[in-house]
Design an enzyme around this catalytic site. Structure first.
Site, PDB file in Angstrom:
ATOM      1  N   ARG A 184      -0.189 -11.079  10.827  1.00 53.66           N
ATOM      2  CA  ARG A 184      -0.905  -9.916  10.301  1.00 53.66           C
ATOM      3  C   ARG A 184       0.057  -8.749  10.078  1.00 53.66           C
ATOM      4  O   ARG A 184       0.991  -8.549  10.846  1.00 53.66           O
ATOM      5  CB  ARG A 184      -1.990  -9.473  11.286  1.00 53.66           C
ATOM      6  CG  ARG A 184      -3.100 -10.458  11.397  1.00 53.66           C
ATOM      7  CD  ARG A 184      -4.170  -9.979  12.376  1.00 53.66           C
ATOM      8  NE  ARG A 184      -4.830 -11.159  12.900  1.00 53.66           N
ATOM      9  CZ  ARG A 184      -5.194 -11.350  14.151  1.00 53.66           C
ATOM     10  NH1 ARG A 184      -5.010 -10.400  15.043  1.00 53.66           N
ATOM     11  NH2 ARG A 184      -5.765 -12.465  14.527  1.00 53.66           N
ATOM     12  N   GLY A 214     -16.350 -21.658   3.669  1.00 55.50           N
ATOM     13  CA  GLY A 214     -15.668 -22.876   3.274  1.00 55.50           C
ATOM     14  C   GLY A 214     -15.404 -23.744   4.486  1.00 55.50           C
ATOM     15  O   GLY A 214     -15.783 -23.410   5.608  1.00 55.50           O
ATOM     16  N   GLY A 215     -14.734 -24.842   4.251  1.00 55.76           N
ATOM     17  CA  GLY A 215     -14.412 -25.770   5.321  1.00 55.76           C
ATOM     18  C   GLY A 215     -13.161 -25.361   6.080  1.00 55.76           C
ATOM     19  O   GLY A 215     -12.435 -24.434   5.694  1.00 55.76           O
ATOM     20  N   ALA A 274     -11.712 -10.221  15.687  1.00 53.15           N
ATOM     21  CA  ALA A 274     -11.736 -11.592  16.204  1.00 53.15           C
ATOM     22  C   ALA A 274     -12.904 -11.692  17.180  1.00 53.15           C
ATOM     23  O   ALA A 274     -12.780 -11.277  18.329  1.00 53.15           O
ATOM     24  CB  ALA A 274     -10.410 -11.910  16.892  1.00 53.15           C
ATOM     25  N   ARG A 321      -9.489 -25.249   7.199  1.00 51.31           N
ATOM     26  CA  ARG A 321      -8.210 -25.370   6.494  1.00 51.31           C
ATOM     27  C   ARG A 321      -8.361 -25.387   4.978  1.00 51.31           C
ATOM     28  O   ARG A 321      -7.529 -25.916   4.257  1.00 51.31           O
ATOM     29  CB  ARG A 321      -7.438 -26.612   6.953  1.00 51.31           C
ATOM     30  CG  ARG A 321      -7.033 -26.575   8.401  1.00 51.31           C
ATOM     31  CD  ARG A 321      -5.913 -25.571   8.618  1.00 51.31           C
ATOM     32  NE  ARG A 321      -5.523 -25.532  10.015  1.00 51.31           N
ATOM     33  CZ  ARG A 321      -5.532 -24.431  10.752  1.00 51.31           C
ATOM     34  NH1 ARG A 321      -5.902 -23.289  10.222  1.00 51.31           N
ATOM     35  NH2 ARG A 321      -5.141 -24.461  12.001  1.00 51.31           N
ATOM     36  N   HIS A 350      -1.988 -16.405  14.561  1.00 48.06           N
ATOM     37  CA  HIS A 350      -2.823 -15.512  13.752  1.00 48.06           C
ATOM     38  C   HIS A 350      -2.354 -14.072  13.909  1.00 48.06           C
ATOM     39  O   HIS A 350      -2.235 -13.335  12.924  1.00 48.06           O
ATOM     40  CB  HIS A 350      -4.291 -15.616  14.191  1.00 48.06           C
ATOM     41  CG  HIS A 350      -5.106 -16.515  13.334  1.00 48.06           C
ATOM     42  ND1 HIS A 350      -5.602 -16.151  12.117  1.00 48.06           N
ATOM     43  CD2 HIS A 350      -5.519 -17.786  13.538  1.00 48.06           C
ATOM     44  CE1 HIS A 350      -6.283 -17.150  11.595  1.00 48.06           C
ATOM     45  NE2 HIS A 350      -6.258 -18.156  12.443  1.00 48.06           N
ATOM     46  N   ARG A 351      -2.101 -13.655  15.124  1.00 41.58           N
ATOM     47  CA  ARG A 351      -1.681 -12.268  15.373  1.00 41.58           C
ATOM     48  C   ARG A 351      -0.338 -11.973  14.727  1.00 41.58           C
ATOM     49  O   ARG A 351      -0.130 -10.894  14.176  1.00 41.58           O
ATOM     50  CB  ARG A 351      -1.595 -12.016  16.879  1.00 41.58           C
ATOM     51  CG  ARG A 351      -2.928 -11.916  17.559  1.00 41.58           C
ATOM     52  CD  ARG A 351      -2.759 -11.680  19.049  1.00 41.58           C
ATOM     53  NE  ARG A 351      -4.060 -11.584  19.707  1.00 41.58           N
ATOM     54  CZ  ARG A 351      -4.281 -11.932  20.947  1.00 41.58           C
ATOM     55  NH1 ARG A 351      -3.302 -12.403  21.699  1.00 41.58           N
ATOM     56  NH2 ARG A 351      -5.483 -11.819  21.463  1.00 41.58           N
ATOM     57  N   SER A 398      -9.458 -18.080   5.131  1.00 40.74           N
ATOM     58  CA  SER A 398      -8.917 -16.911   5.838  1.00 40.74           C
ATOM     59  C   SER A 398      -7.809 -16.247   5.020  1.00 40.74           C
ATOM     60  O   SER A 398      -7.756 -15.023   4.917  1.00 40.74           O
ATOM     61  CB  SER A 398      -8.386 -17.301   7.217  1.00 40.74           C
ATOM     62  OG  SER A 398      -9.452 -17.651   8.071  1.00 40.74           O
TER      63      SER A 398
END
Length: 195
Positions: A54, A7-8, A31, A10, A50-51, A14
């Site tokens: 999780r 996908g694009g 990653a 944003r 990101h980290r 994810s």
């Protein structure tokens, strides 16, 4: 099972990919892109964010050798993302100004990754038939590029072409392919594969 989520930027791809792997069991979050460089505070903040979100039971693997990561996996894998992986491969090959060298570097890595994914899926099917714990699920996230204007620079056109080739190769062997657009998920799994 191998799932490709495309996908694009944003679009929610994810977040959707993360929903496909267990939040309460070990998962290897892979990653494959560049690690933060000194002086790039904005990139470092993105990586840190990101980290931080999780689950604690997930481990982070930072590696461009995706074939080796897939081959050695013992937990589900979430690879995010193939676009940053292609960027790293071209950076590592110092080939932004050499489309032939870039195509060679990305092509070799693409073939290795696809081979590892096919072997992992075959191993999972053998294990499932033997009533053992089924093999490792692999969820790969990628960007869909090339839907807009043709990039002005040769390096941008090369990147678009190489990521398109990676996406098509992984899609061709994936069990499931989904496109995420504006936060909506379209399942492409039953769609025909281009010969």
């Amino acid at each position: 099972m191998i799932t490709l989520v495309t996908g694009g930027v944003r679009s929610g791809k994810s977040r959707y990919a993360e929903s496909l792997v267990p939040a309460s069991r070990p998962v290897a979050y892979v990653a494959p892109g560049l690690v933060p460089v000194d002086g790039d505070a904005e990139w470092a903040r993105r990586v840190a964010a990101h980290r931080e979100h999780r689950p604690a039971c997930w481990t982070t693997v930072e590696s461009a050798d995706l074939a080796a990561v897939v081959a050695g996996a013992s937990t589900p894998l979430l690879i995010d993302c193939l676009g940053t992986w292609v960027t790293r491969l071209v950076d590592d090959a110092q080939a932004w100004d050499d489309p032939v060298a870039a195509a060679e570097a990305v092509g070799l890595a693409r073939e290795s990754l696809v081979g590892a994914l096919v072997r992992a899926r075959a191993d999972a099917r053998v294990e499932a038939r033997a009533d053992a714990r089924a093999g490792v699920d692999v969820v790969l996230v990628t960007n869909e590029v090339g839907w807009g204007v043709v990039p002005e620079h040769a390096s941008g056109r090369m990147f678009r072409d190489e990521l398109g080739r990676v996406n098509a190769a992984v899609s061709a062997i994936a069990d499931r392919v989904v496109l995420v657009v504006a936060g909506r998920v379209l399942d492409l799994s039953a769609a025909p594969v281009v010969p």
